[in-house]
Design a protein around this motif. Structure first.
Motif, PDB file in Angstrom:
ATOM      1  N   GLU A   1       2.930  10.347  14.985  1.00 18.76           N
ATOM      2  CA  GLU A   1       3.101   8.981  14.479  1.00 18.76           C
ATOM      3  C   GLU A   1       2.161   8.056  15.241  1.00 18.76           C
ATOM      4  OE1 GLU A   1       6.628   5.648  14.393  1.00 18.76           O
ATOM      5  OE2 GLU A   1       7.134   7.703  13.761  1.00 18.76           O
ATOM      6  N   GLY A   2       1.525   7.177  14.512  1.00 16.95           N
ATOM      7  CA  GLY A   2       0.599   6.226  15.124  1.00 16.95           C
ATOM      8  C   GLY A   2      -0.158   5.478  14.061  1.00 16.95           C
ATOM      9  N   ARG A   3      -1.259   4.844  14.487  1.00 18.61           N
ATOM     10  CA  ARG A   3      -2.072   4.060  13.554  1.00 18.61           C
ATOM     11  C   ARG A   3      -3.260   4.882  13.076  1.00 18.61           C
ATOM     12  NH1 ARG A   3      -0.239  -0.762  12.750  1.00 18.61           N
ATOM     13  NH2 ARG A   3       1.172  -1.713  14.275  1.00 18.61           N
ATOM     14  N   PHE A   4      -3.473   4.864  11.761  1.00 10.83           N
ATOM     15  CA  PHE A   4      -4.572   5.607  11.164  1.00 10.83           C
ATOM     16  C   PHE A   4      -5.898   4.959  11.561  1.00 10.83           C
ATOM     17  CE2 PHE A   4      -7.412   6.221   7.409  1.00 10.83           C
ATOM     18  CZ  PHE A   4      -7.649   7.566   7.608  1.00 10.83           C
ATOM     19  N   ASP A   5      -6.791   5.772  12.144  1.00 11.09           N
ATOM     20  CA  ASP A   5      -8.067   5.258  12.662  1.00 11.09           C
ATOM     21  C   ASP A   5      -9.257   5.810  11.885  1.00 11.09           C
ATOM     22  OD1 ASP A   5      -9.439   3.602  14.460  1.00 11.09           O
ATOM     23  OD2 ASP A   5      -9.914   5.297  15.771  1.00 11.09           O
ATOM     24  N   GLY A   6      -9.002   6.187  10.627  1.00  6.62           N
ATOM     25  CA  GLY A   6     -10.089   6.632   9.763  1.00  6.62           C
ATOM     26  C   GLY A   6     -10.320   8.130   9.836  1.00  6.62           C
ATOM     27  N   LEU A   7     -11.452   8.558   9.282  1.00  6.30           N
ATOM     28  CA  LEU A   7     -11.847   9.960   9.265  1.00  6.30           C
ATOM     29  C   LEU A   7     -13.032  10.162  10.189  1.00  6.30           C
ATOM     30  CD1 LEU A   7     -11.712  10.633   5.400  1.00  6.30           C
ATOM     31  CD2 LEU A   7      -9.891  11.008   7.074  1.00  6.30           C
ATOM     32  N   ASN A   8     -13.017  11.260  10.945  1.00  7.41           N
ATOM     33  CA  ASN A   8     -14.163  11.546  11.804  1.00  7.41           C
ATOM     34  C   ASN A   8     -15.284  12.170  10.975  1.00  7.41           C
ATOM     35  OD1 ASN A   8     -13.479  14.209  11.369  1.00  7.41           O
ATOM     36  ND2 ASN A   8     -12.807  14.625  13.451  1.00  7.41           N
ATOM     37  N   PRO A   9     -16.466  12.398  11.553  1.00  6.37           N
ATOM     38  CA  PRO A   9     -17.587  12.950  10.765  1.00  6.37           C
ATOM     39  C   PRO A   9     -17.285  14.277  10.097  1.00  6.37           C
ATOM     40  CG  PRO A   9     -18.379  12.048  12.857  1.00  6.37           C
ATOM     41  CD  PRO A   9     -16.888  12.014  12.914  1.00  6.37           C
TER      42      PRO A   9
ATOM     43  N   ARG B   1       0.812  -1.216   0.000  1.00  2.09           N
ATOM     44  CA  ARG B   1       0.000   0.000   0.000  1.00  2.09           C
ATOM     45  C   ARG B   1       0.846   1.267   0.000  1.00  2.09           C
ATOM     46  NH1 ARG B   1      -3.972  -1.843   4.808  1.00  2.09           N
ATOM     47  NH2 ARG B   1      -1.993  -2.740   5.463  1.00  2.09           N
ATOM     48  N   ARG B   2       2.149   1.139   0.205  1.00  2.00           N
ATOM     49  CA  ARG B   2       3.014   2.308   0.128  1.00  2.00           C
ATOM     50  C   ARG B   2       3.209   2.782  -1.305  1.00  2.00           C
ATOM     51  NH1 ARG B   2       7.818  -0.179   3.672  1.00  2.00           N
ATOM     52  NH2 ARG B   2       7.257  -1.898   2.280  1.00  2.00           N
ATOM     53  N   ILE B   3       2.969   1.887  -2.286  1.00  2.00           N
ATOM     54  CA  ILE B   3       3.136   2.252  -3.698  1.00  2.00           C
ATOM     55  C   ILE B   3       2.067   3.271  -4.097  1.00  2.00           C
ATOM     56  CG2 ILE B   3       3.106   1.380  -6.062  1.00  2.00           C
ATOM     57  CD1 ILE B   3       4.045  -1.297  -4.974  1.00  2.00           C
ATOM     58  N   GLY B   4       2.503   4.436  -4.506  1.00  2.00           N
ATOM     59  CA  GLY B   4       1.573   5.475  -4.934  1.00  2.00           C
ATOM     60  C   GLY B   4       0.791   6.122  -3.809  1.00  2.00           C
ATOM     61  N   PHE B   5       1.228   5.915  -2.550  1.00  2.00           N
ATOM     62  CA  PHE B   5       0.477   6.467  -1.429  1.00  2.00           C
ATOM     63  C   PHE B   5       0.590   7.989  -1.391  1.00  2.00           C
ATOM     64  CE2 PHE B   5       0.434   7.967   3.001  1.00  2.00           C
ATOM     65  CZ  PHE B   5      -0.858   7.604   3.344  1.00  2.00           C
ATOM     66  N   SER B   6      -0.501   8.640  -1.064  1.00  2.00           N
ATOM     67  CA  SER B   6      -0.520  10.098  -0.933  1.00  2.00           C
ATOM     68  C   SER B   6      -1.699  10.467  -0.040  1.00  2.00           C
ATOM     69  CB  SER B   6      -0.659  10.782  -2.298  1.00  2.00           C
ATOM     70  OG  SER B   6      -1.906  10.461  -2.879  1.00  2.00           O
ATOM     71  N   LEU B   7      -1.713  11.717   0.401  1.00  2.00           N
ATOM     72  CA  LEU B   7      -2.830  12.193   1.213  1.00  2.00           C
ATOM     73  C   LEU B   7      -4.136  12.118   0.437  1.00  2.00           C
ATOM     74  CD1 LEU B   7      -3.915  13.558   3.775  1.00  2.00           C
ATOM     75  CD2 LEU B   7      -3.314  15.767   2.746  1.00  2.00           C
ATOM     76  N   GLU B   8      -4.081  12.400  -0.844  1.00  2.00           N
ATOM     77  CA  GLU B   8      -5.278  12.324  -1.687  1.00  2.00           C
ATOM     78  C   GLU B   8      -5.852  10.908  -1.705  1.00  2.00           C
ATOM     79  OE1 GLU B   8      -6.514  12.838  -6.393  1.00  2.00           O
ATOM     80  OE2 GLU B   8      -4.488  13.336  -5.715  1.00  2.00           O
ATOM     81  N   ARG B   9      -4.988   9.903  -1.843  1.00  2.00           N
ATOM     82  CA  ARG B   9      -5.459   8.520  -1.865  1.00  2.00           C
ATOM     83  C   ARG B   9      -6.010   8.113  -0.504  1.00  2.00           C
ATOM     84  NH1 ARG B   9      -2.524   4.127  -5.317  1.00  2.00           N
ATOM     85  NH2 ARG B   9      -4.708   3.540  -5.353  1.00  2.00           N
ATOM     86  N   LEU B  10      -5.391   8.596   0.560  1.00  2.74           N
ATOM     87  CA  LEU B  10      -5.882   8.277   1.897  1.00  2.74           C
ATOM     88  C   LEU B  10      -7.281   8.834   2.106  1.00  2.74           C
ATOM     89  CD1 LEU B  10      -5.180   7.183   4.780  1.00  2.74           C
ATOM     90  CD2 LEU B  10      -4.436   9.492   5.308  1.00  2.74           C
ATOM     91  N   LEU B  11      -7.516  10.069   1.647  1.00  2.00           N
ATOM     92  CA  LEU B  11      -8.840  10.679   1.816  1.00  2.00           C
ATOM     93  C   LEU B  11      -9.879  10.019   0.926  1.00  2.00           C
ATOM     94  CD1 LEU B  11      -7.771  14.441   1.931  1.00  2.00           C
ATOM     95  CD2 LEU B  11      -8.348  12.953   3.854  1.00  2.00           C
ATOM     96  N   THR B  12      -9.433   9.529  -0.244  1.00  2.00           N
ATOM     97  CA  THR B  12     -10.369   8.885  -1.168  1.00  2.00           C
ATOM     98  C   THR B  12     -10.783   7.493  -0.689  1.00  2.00           C
ATOM     99  OG1 THR B  12      -9.339  10.084  -3.000  1.00  2.00           O
ATOM    100  CG2 THR B  12     -10.714   8.182  -3.565  1.00  2.00           C
ATOM    101  N   SER B  13      -9.816   6.717  -0.156  1.00  3.29           N
ATOM    102  CA  SER B  13     -10.092   5.338   0.285  1.00  3.29           C
ATOM    103  C   SER B  13      -9.563   5.137   1.701  1.00  3.29           C
ATOM    104  CB  SER B  13      -9.455   4.334  -0.678  1.00  3.29           C
ATOM    105  OG  SER B  13      -9.845   4.555  -2.004  1.00  3.29           O
ATOM    106  N   PRO B  14     -10.181   5.761   2.710  1.00  3.46           N
ATOM    107  CA  PRO B  14      -9.642   5.631   4.073  1.00  3.46           C
ATOM    108  C   PRO B  14      -9.702   4.213   4.613  1.00  3.46           C
ATOM    109  CG  PRO B  14     -11.772   6.759   4.076  1.00  3.46           C
ATOM    110  CD  PRO B  14     -11.357   6.633   2.651  1.00  3.46           C
ATOM    111  N   SER B  15     -10.702   3.426   4.207  1.00  2.00           N
ATOM    112  CA  SER B  15     -10.817   2.062   4.732  1.00  2.00           C
ATOM    113  C   SER B  15      -9.650   1.181   4.298  1.00  2.00           C
ATOM    114  CB  SER B  15     -12.137   1.444   4.262  1.00  2.00           C
ATOM    115  OG  SER B  15     -12.190   1.394   2.840  1.00  2.00           O
ATOM    116  N   ARG B  16      -9.039   1.499   3.165  1.00  2.98           N
ATOM    117  CA  ARG B  16      -7.917   0.696   2.675  1.00  2.98           C
ATOM    118  C   ARG B  16      -6.704   0.803   3.592  1.00  2.98           C
ATOM    119  NH1 ARG B  16      -4.815   1.499  -3.165  1.00  2.98           N
ATOM    120  NH2 ARG B  16      -3.408  -0.282  -2.969  1.00  2.98           N
TER     121      ARG B  16
END
Length: 415
Positions: free
Chosen positions: A374-382, A342-357
């Motif tokens: 630094e920590g574990r990504f826990d998704g997006l809040n409302p 998942r590091r391949i092509g990773f960006s903030l844009e991709r994270l916001l588009t597919s947070p569950s991934r």
């Protein structure tokens, strides 16, 4: 003040030259025409000193403020003086695309496509038309991580599995935000790219999307493989980007520590509008994390450079080191399975588009103010903000909640 003195001196000298030519024409047509061809004006001055002396005295008078102005300029801004005397300001500005050879036929969303920029960086092949904050049209292909060698990709419409992802973006005249489409299968793609030193790939490009997307492109492309720019085979330090700063710091630290095995940690947010930078950077030297203080300065003549840099060049790498770092061709044929990273092509844009991934993956974030989390990504809040859970070592957890606009850099720390 120095600029006014220089301009005044030049105006007086030009006025004296004009007066000298007028005096030559007043003497005779032959002398007038001859005074336009150097060094014949000197001959006119010697032969007709009485007519020419007033003009010569005016030019001599103009030399006084000109010399004083240049002396003052040399005292407080020698780099600017060197840039003026080098006549580099007469050179035309380089094109934004750096002279890339991109020859594509076909259409993008039903219209001709003439990209200004092409790059393949961090597994993302980008062809972009336009240089505004939002490109007029943008084609993006997510590919396997590329290490600088040859790249061959062949995908057919019947292929399935882990295929390169295609993204189309275009900006309509009456819109502020671009339209976007994503294609994951059912297309034809052929890439055969070979490295061109120092930082380009060149070769065949062929893409046919399903008919609904009205996109079919075929021809030759040239792509940057990093965001550095080169001039006469050397890195152009006048290219004002964070990548240029990172290259300069890495090169300086490698030479000053006499270690090629040096990896620079991500730099903090940089203000590239100023003329100086005072950085405290972290780098792994032989696997050991060390801290360095580096001062950089920018001038019109040299671009960015490290102040006080007197470190000698490193010796040429041995044949064993060259073999160890030689690039390996990257090939994807007919949707052939490959490890999912998942590091391949990773960006903030991709994270916001597919947070569950990326749920539960360790990330490192640097904010615009230079703070890090630094920590574990826990998704997006409302409210659409990033939630990062940080373990406090048996004392519970802390939650970092960040707006996407606050994020300057974000890095995935595991596959």
């Amino acid at each position: 003040m120095d600029s006014l003195l220089i301009v005044a001196g030049l105006l007086l000298i030009l006025s004296g030259l004009f007066w000298l030519v007028a005096s030559a024409f007043a003497t005779s047509l032959l002398w007038g025409c001859g005074s336009l061809l150097p060094p014949l004006p000197l001959l006119f001055i010697l032969r007709h000193w009485r007519r020419a002396r007033s003009a010569v005295m005016l030019m001599g008078l103009g030399c006084i403020p000109l010399v004083v102005g240049f002396t003052m300029l040399a005292g407080h801004d020698p780099d600017r003086l060197a840039a003026i005397l080098s006549l580099r300001w007469l050179e035309p500005e380089p094109k934004a695309a750096g002279g890339l050879e991109i020859r594509l036929g076909g259409e993008f969303n039903g219209k001709p496509f003439a990209p200004d920029l092409g790059e393949l960086i961090d597994g993302a092949l980008v062809l972009r038309e336009g240089d505004d904050s939002f490109a007029r049209r943008d084609l993006r292909i997510r590919l396997p991580a590329h290490d600088g060698g040859e790249l061959r990709v062949d995908v057919l419409p019947e292929d399935h599995g882990t295929l390169p992802e295609i993204e189309l973006d275009w900006l309509l005249p009456d819109q502020d935000q671009p339209e976007s489409r994503r294609i994951v299968d059912g297309y034809t793609l052929h890439l055969d790219l070979r490295p061109v030193p120092p930082n380009r790939l060149r070769g065949d490009f062929h893409l046919v999307l399903p008919p609904a997307f009205r996109t079919s492109l075929s021809g030759e492309v040239e792509l940057y493989t990093d965001r550095l720019r080169y001039r006469d085979g050397r890195v152009d330090t006048r290219h004002n980007t964070e990548e240029t700063i990172a290259w300069l710091v890495t090169d300086y630290l490698q030479r000053s520590t006499r270690q090629r095995d040096l990896v620079l940690e991500p730099l903090p947010a940089l203000d590239l509008d100023g003329e100086q930078l005072q950085l405290e950077v972290l780098a792994r030297v032989g696997g050991v994390l060390r801290r360095f203080d580096v001062a950089l300065r920018r001038s019109e003549l040299q671009g960015w450079h490290v102040q006080g840099d007197q470190a000698p060049a490193l010796p040429r790498p041995s044949e064993e080191e060259l073999r160890r770092t030689a690039p390996v061709p990257t090939t994807v044929v007919r949707g052939e399975p490959r490890p999912l990273d998942r590091r391949i092509g990773f960006s903030l844009e991709r994270l916001l588009t597919s947070p569950s991934r990326y749920q539960g993956v360790r990330v490192h974030v640097v904010t615009e103010r230079g703070r890090s989390a630094e920590g574990r990504f826990d998704g997006l809040n409302p409210e659409g903000r990033l939630v990062i859970q940080h373990s406090l070592g048996g004392q519970g957890e802390a939650s970092f909640i960040l707006r996407p606009s606050e994020v300057a850099q974000i890095q995935l720390l595991e596959p």
